[in-house]
Scaffold this active site. Structure first.
Site, PDB file in Angstrom:
ATOM      1  CG  ASP A 102      -0.314   0.092   2.515  1.00  0.00           C
ATOM      2  OD1 ASP A 102       0.922   0.275   2.557  1.00  0.00           O
ATOM      3  OD2 ASP A 102      -1.011   0.006   3.537  1.00  0.00           O
ATOM      4  CB  SER A 103       0.258   4.619  -1.052  1.00  0.00           C
ATOM      5  OG  SER A 103      -0.891   5.010  -0.308  1.00  0.00           O
ATOM      6  N   GLY A 104       0.770   3.882   2.183  1.00  0.00           N
ATOM      7  CA  GLY A 104       0.958   4.563   3.454  1.00  0.00           C
ATOM      8  C   GLY A 104      -0.110   5.611   3.705  1.00  0.00           C
ATOM      9  N   GLY A 105      -0.932   5.898   2.703  1.00  0.00           N
ATOM     10  CA  GLY A 105      -1.951   6.933   2.843  1.00  0.00           C
ATOM     11  C   GLY A 105      -2.929   6.632   3.970  1.00  0.00           C
ATOM     12  CG  PHE A 106      -5.908   3.211   5.843  1.00  0.00           C
ATOM     13  CD1 PHE A 106      -7.213   3.682   5.697  1.00  0.00           C
ATOM     14  CD2 PHE A 106      -5.619   2.407   6.936  1.00  0.00           C
ATOM     15  CE1 PHE A 106      -8.200   3.351   6.615  1.00  0.00           C
ATOM     16  CE2 PHE A 106      -6.596   2.071   7.858  1.00  0.00           C
ATOM     17  CZ  PHE A 106      -7.889   2.541   7.696  1.00  0.00           C
ATOM     18  CG  ASP A 156      -5.298   7.015  -0.972  1.00  0.00           C
ATOM     19  OD1 ASP A 156      -4.266   6.660  -0.357  1.00  0.00           O
ATOM     20  OD2 ASP A 156      -6.422   6.545  -0.725  1.00  0.00           O
ATOM     21  CD  GLN A 198      -9.853   8.153  -1.292  1.00  0.00           C
ATOM     22  OE1 GLN A 198     -10.972   8.227  -0.774  1.00  0.00           O
ATOM     23  NE2 GLN A 198      -8.868   7.432  -0.753  1.00  0.00           N
ATOM     24  CB  CYS A 313     -12.200 -26.305   7.576  1.00  0.00           C
ATOM     25  SG  CYS A 313     -10.654 -25.425   7.360  1.00  0.00           S
TER      26      CYS A 313
HETATM   27 ZN    ZN Z   1      -9.911 -25.148   9.539  1.00  0.00          ZN
END
Ligand code: ZN
Length: 686
Positions: A102-106, A156, A198, A313
């Site tokens: 990511d860009s670091g904006g958040f 952003d 945005q 699972c």
């Molecule tokens: Zn599991």
């Protein structure tokens, strides 16, 4: 870099393989510098170049294909120079698959410390060493190039999704200028770069943002600024608005989303890529996503549970560890608990994405979507603990003589309008059904008892009502079936007696309030009067009409769940006469009758009818309930050894003003008194 210049998108070849009919969902492949990615895809968050508590090997067994790394954190520690030294994050953390940075904006947006935001970028102080940093579009891309991810994000300005219009518009325009600067900073790097749409929750801003960014040579687009304060419906609406305007030939990434239901809803709206810290964050608290709903592993209901988290699972956790062990690890706050539950949650997320992809490719995604949107919002169906969530849709809340009863606090139930009586008035109906009828009768152990007794286990469900008790029995059967396979459970035959089907018809219209009816069985009972499990091992039929008419023509039961309305409302079902008929009919067997009533008159009526009567478990505010046996040794043979009523009860009964149901004639009361005084239950005690 002009808006009209479109260099060939060779950095991230993206091929849509199929679009689902009746949905925006699509299945695609994406060629990254570290191999192919099949979408839709979920990317676990590796904030500090590690997915918390997981090794690269465990991530791979869980099905992880792409990792997300946070530029902001890695910029501060270990710093770009370390990535330069190792030639990038892949070798540094021993991960050979694709990485998205990511860009670091958040992080700047949610920064706890002081920051200054300007045209140039954001200036802030490091939480590691207090040094001042400038995060600009250029420095963000430079750091991301050093980290060496396959996909980079343009910086952003992320603001609250509920920000005022002028603020949202200004942030969007700044983001656009930063987008152009990010592309220039990328230069000739082979790494792909995404632009970020945005515009908060303003449709015209979102449209404007898409139009602007699509004119730039990005390799894909992210939808930013969501999952930060808006409602679910706003998020879905904005997502759809953006995806329908983005070019179909490029990947779409919804940042920071979300829960399993969010993923389903967003894939349905045309999103290809997701990331979220949720599956690992909640794992630390002991929350597990399973095919039968969300489990809160701290709950003591799992203390002795030797079943696996999720029978469907195949993850390493579900191959080797019981719920009881996970419950213990979580309670003891052991790191291994976090690791094992996190591993399972990731496997659940990846399986969900794979299933969606498979259904898109088979072109039956829409029906899968319809099924899953109910299934994904369940919480542990075998052990419900919370009041069901109230439904927002307006559906009729009464039918015939019944209405939905929603107290200010607590669970939804049903009220009979004419009598004012509330079904299961004292605690959650599902819980009462489980505790009073299913658990107390030890139904689960009867189903798997070896050797299995001949013939079906017959259960009478007297007073079907809204089917709480019958569905509790069915849940118990299904859980045994899931655990032991087709061979173990004994055949079960449930016969429900009911004269008025309005309560059941009403609750099936409100599955949000009454999660126990989210099943094919209750609907089939309403329509056809019968339902059968696909294994043939559980048959359920309805005897419609007056119980007193059909009881002798019904197979002799092993268990009776006796749950009609109370004596006050339905006096005919609590008489000595009706109990005597049940007793005579059941005599060939050792039958057990369970009922919520603990009143002296009801117990006296059962005794006078010939039953042996014992104390049942309390439920909710009720200190005690009642169990009746046809045989003298019934209580002794019961796994829980319930206590037969003894001399102290008899002494209280003699002093009582309501020794029998008030409908009984004085002569019959006299005969009943003799029967009780001479009952072998009390004689043997003397
Ligand atoms: Zn599991």
């Amino acid at each position: 870099m002009g808006r009209d210049s479109h260099p060939p998108y060779t950095r991230l070849p993206f091929t849509v393989q199929r679009r689902a009919g009746g949905s925006q969902a699509r299945a695609a492949t994406m060629q990254t510098l570290h191999g192919e990615v099949q979408t839709p895809v979920f990317m676990p968050v590796g904030t500090q170049a590690t997915v918390k508590g997981q090794t690269v090997e465990s991530l791979k067994t869980a099905g992880t294909r792409v990792l997300l790394a946070n530029t902001y954190h890695l910029l501060l520690r270990p710093g770009p120079e370390v990535f330069h030294h190792f030639g990038g994050i892949h070798r540094f953390m021993h991960w050979d698959g694709p990485v998205l940075t990511d860009s670091g904006g958040f992080q700047i947006f949610s920064l706890p410390r002081a920051r200054e935001m300007g045209e140039e970028g954001a200036r802030f102080q490091s939480y590691v060493d207090g040094k001042s940093y400038l995060l600009s579009p250029e420095s963000s891309v430079t750091t991301q190039r050093a980290i060496g991810g396959d996909i980079m994000m343009a910086l952003d300005q992320c603001i609250s999704s509920t920000a005022p219009y002028a603020q949202a518009e200004a942030a969007m325009e700044l983001t656009h200028r930063w987008a152009e600067r990010s592309l220039r900073a990328r230069g000739d790097s082979p790494q792909a770069l995404f632009g970020i749409v945005q515009g908060a929750c303003y449709a015209d801003l979102r449209e404007k943002s898409v139009a602007f960014l699509c004119g730039l040579p990005f390799d894909g687009f992210a939808i930013g600024g969501l999952a930060v304060g808006e409602t679910h419906s706003e998020r879905y609406a904005m997502t759809e608005l953006v995806t329908t305007r983005l070019p179909p030939s490029l990947p779409r990434y919804l940042m920071g989303v979300g829960t399993p239901i969010d993923l389903l809803e967003s894939v349905h709206r045309g999103v290809d890529m997701f990331d979220c810290i949720l599956p690992l964050k909640v794992a630390q608290q002991g929350v597990a996503f399973t095919s039968r709903g969300k489990l809160l592993l701290r709950r003591s209901v799992y203390k002795f549970s030797d079943t696996v988290l999720d029978a469907q699972c195949g993850c390493q956790t579900c191959q080797h560890y019981s719920r009881a062990y996970l419950h213990h690890l979580i309670k003891a706050e052991e790191v291994l608990g976090w690791h094992l539950v996190g591993l399972h949650n990731l496997a659940f997320y990846h399986r969900l994405m794979r299933e969606m992809r498979d259904h898109i490719l088979r072109d039956d995604f829409l029906s899968y979507y319809e099924r899953q949107r109910l299934a994904l919002v369940r919480t542990d169906e075998e052990h419900p603990s919370r009041p069901p969530r109230k439904t927002r849709t307006r559906r009729p809340t009464c039918l015939g003589d019944y209405e939905i009863h929603r107290p200010a606090h607590g669970f939804a139930s049903l009220r009979q309008k004419s009598s004012g009586e509330v079904m299961h008035s004292v605690n959650a109906p599902d819980e009462e059904a489980d505790r009073l009828y299913v658990e107390q009768s030890c139904l689960a152990s009867r189903l798997v008892r070896r050797p299995a007794p001949a013939g079906a286990l017959v259960i009478w469900d007297v007073g079907l009502g809204a089917a709480f008790n019958a569905m509790a029995a069915l849940r118990c059967f299904e859980s045994c079936y899931a655990e032991h396979g087709a061979h173990a459970p004994r055949t079960v035959q449930v016969v429900s007696f009911e004269s008025d089907l309005d309560p059941l018809a009403l609750v099936t219209k409100h599955p949000g309030d009454f999660p126990h009816v989210r099943h094919a069985a209750p609907v089939s009972i309403l329509k056809q009067g019968r339902w059968e499990h696909s294994s043939g091992l559980f048959r359920w039929e309805l005897r419609k009409g007056d119980f007193r008419v059909s009881l002798e023509s019904t197979p002799v039961p092993d268990l009776i769940f006796y749950d009609p309305f109370s004596f006050k409302t339905d006096a005919d079902l609590w008489t000595v006469e009706i109990f005597a008929r049940i007793f005579q009919h059941c005599l060939p067997k050792s039958t057990e009758l369970y009922t919520y009533s603990a009143s002296t008159a009801v117990r006296a009526a059962l005794l006078a009818a010939g039953f042996f009567v014992a104390e049942g478990v309390g439920t909710g505010p009720k200190a005690t309930t009642t169990i009746a046996f046809t045989r003298a040794d019934g209580a002794g043979n019961h796994p829980r050894s319930p206590q037969l009523l003894g001399q102290p009860w008899l002494a209280r009964w003699r002093r009582s003003h309501t020794r029998f149901p008030s409908t009984l004639s004085p002569e019959a009361q006299g005969r009943g008194a003799v029967l009780i005084e001479t009952h072998p239950q009390f004689c043997s005690n003397e």
